[in-house]
Design a protein around this motif. Sequence first.
Motif, mmCIF file in Angstrom:
data_model
loop_
_atom_site.group_PDB
_atom_site.id
_atom_site.type_symbol
_atom_site.label_atom_id
_atom_site.label_comp_id
_atom_site.label_asym_id
_atom_site.label_seq_id
_atom_site.Cartn_x
_atom_site.Cartn_y
_atom_site.Cartn_z
ATOM 1 N N THR A 140 -5.132 11.110 7.669
ATOM 2 C CA THR A 140 -4.422 11.195 6.383
ATOM 3 C C THR A 140 -4.753 10.058 5.423
ATOM 4 N N GLY A 141 -5.312 8.961 5.935
ATOM 5 C CA GLY A 141 -5.578 7.806 5.095
ATOM 6 C C GLY A 141 -4.350 6.945 4.836
ATOM 7 N N GLN A 142 -3.197 7.315 5.400
ATOM 8 C CA GLN A 142 -1.979 6.529 5.204
ATOM 9 C C GLN A 142 -2.113 5.147 5.834
ATOM 10 N N ILE A 143 -1.539 4.147 5.150
ATOM 11 C CA ILE A 143 -1.514 2.776 5.656
ATOM 12 C C ILE A 143 -0.104 2.490 6.167
ATOM 13 N N SER A 144 -0.004 1.981 7.402
ATOM 14 C CA SER A 144 1.292 1.726 8.028
ATOM 15 C C SER A 144 1.318 0.330 8.623
ATOM 16 N N ILE A 145 2.540 -0.158 8.864
ATOM 17 C CA ILE A 145 2.751 -1.437 9.549
ATOM 18 C C ILE A 145 3.706 -1.210 10.713
ATOM 19 N N ALA A 146 3.341 -1.721 11.893
ATOM 20 C CA ALA A 146 4.214 -1.669 13.063
ATOM 21 C C ALA A 146 4.718 -3.076 13.352
ATOM 22 N N LEU A 147 6.029 -3.195 13.524
ATOM 23 C CA LEU A 147 6.647 -4.486 13.810
ATOM 24 C C LEU A 147 7.907 -4.263 14.632
ATOM 25 N N ASN A 148 7.976 -4.914 15.786
ATOM 26 C CA ASN A 148 9.156 -4.817 16.662
ATOM 27 C C ASN A 148 9.507 -3.372 17.005
#
Length: 287
Positions: A237-245
């Motif tokens: 999809t080209g989506q940018i994500s951030i994973a935290l905790n």
Amino acid sequence: MNAIQEFFTVILALIRQFTWKDALDILVVTFIIYGAIKLIRETRAGQLVKGIMILLIVYLTARYLDLIMLNELLNYFFQFTVVAFLVIFQPEIRRALEHVGRSGKNLPFVGKDREEENSQTRRAIQAVADACMNLQRLRMGALIVFERETKLGEIIDTGTIVEAKPSAPVIGNIFFNKAPLHDGAMIIRDGTVYAAGCILPLTSNDSISVDLGTRHRAALGMSENSDAVVVVVSEETGQISIALNGVLTRNYTRETLANELESLLIEDKNTGDKKTVRIPRRKKENH
């Protein structure tokens, strides 16, 4: 009447004997119990505790009814309770100890140039933000881990040491879909591209969205096992994500990605606290 007087006499005697050491003792024990309850409620350990409580009730019932075989069986089980507890709750205990270790991260460190570190981190953030936009446009996936207090030596050992100055072209070349290291994760340490092609642990939670692929599951798994900030670019999809905790926030633009990373990674030179940057609220996936 005499019973009430005796009761209040005992209470007053206890109050007179109460010292600051007793207050400290109560506070420490309360804090430990609160932390244990919070740890159990926020992890899968809650289900394990319920199972142990059921076994305990069965054990007491067996003793009361004099069920010899069941009583002996549970006796053998509870003899190894401490060892079983350490084995069963190993992930939760490790996470709790890491959290305690990170609690002292704001203590002053002699010889540490925080402003220089912030400058290096800021350059890395800008390079990552630029590279993510290029990869988003080209529909190429990426998995970028910013190391923080928890050192990721075991993860780095699974990949290849790079130790390169961060830039959009360098990051883009690593994640180019024909490059040998593009399938793994990149580790950013102290503002440098330290390693690439690293293998991350996948999240073991089955309740997350089926739309999330391996990269997102690896990002969540890494964020569950450390305090790292993980950036993901979806190849589909080209989506940018951030994973935290263990929480995934999605749909970042170049500006909001850079702002969020700065708020999480850049320390204020005067207070040692993380900068607070207001950004639009994003869709969250908590599991």
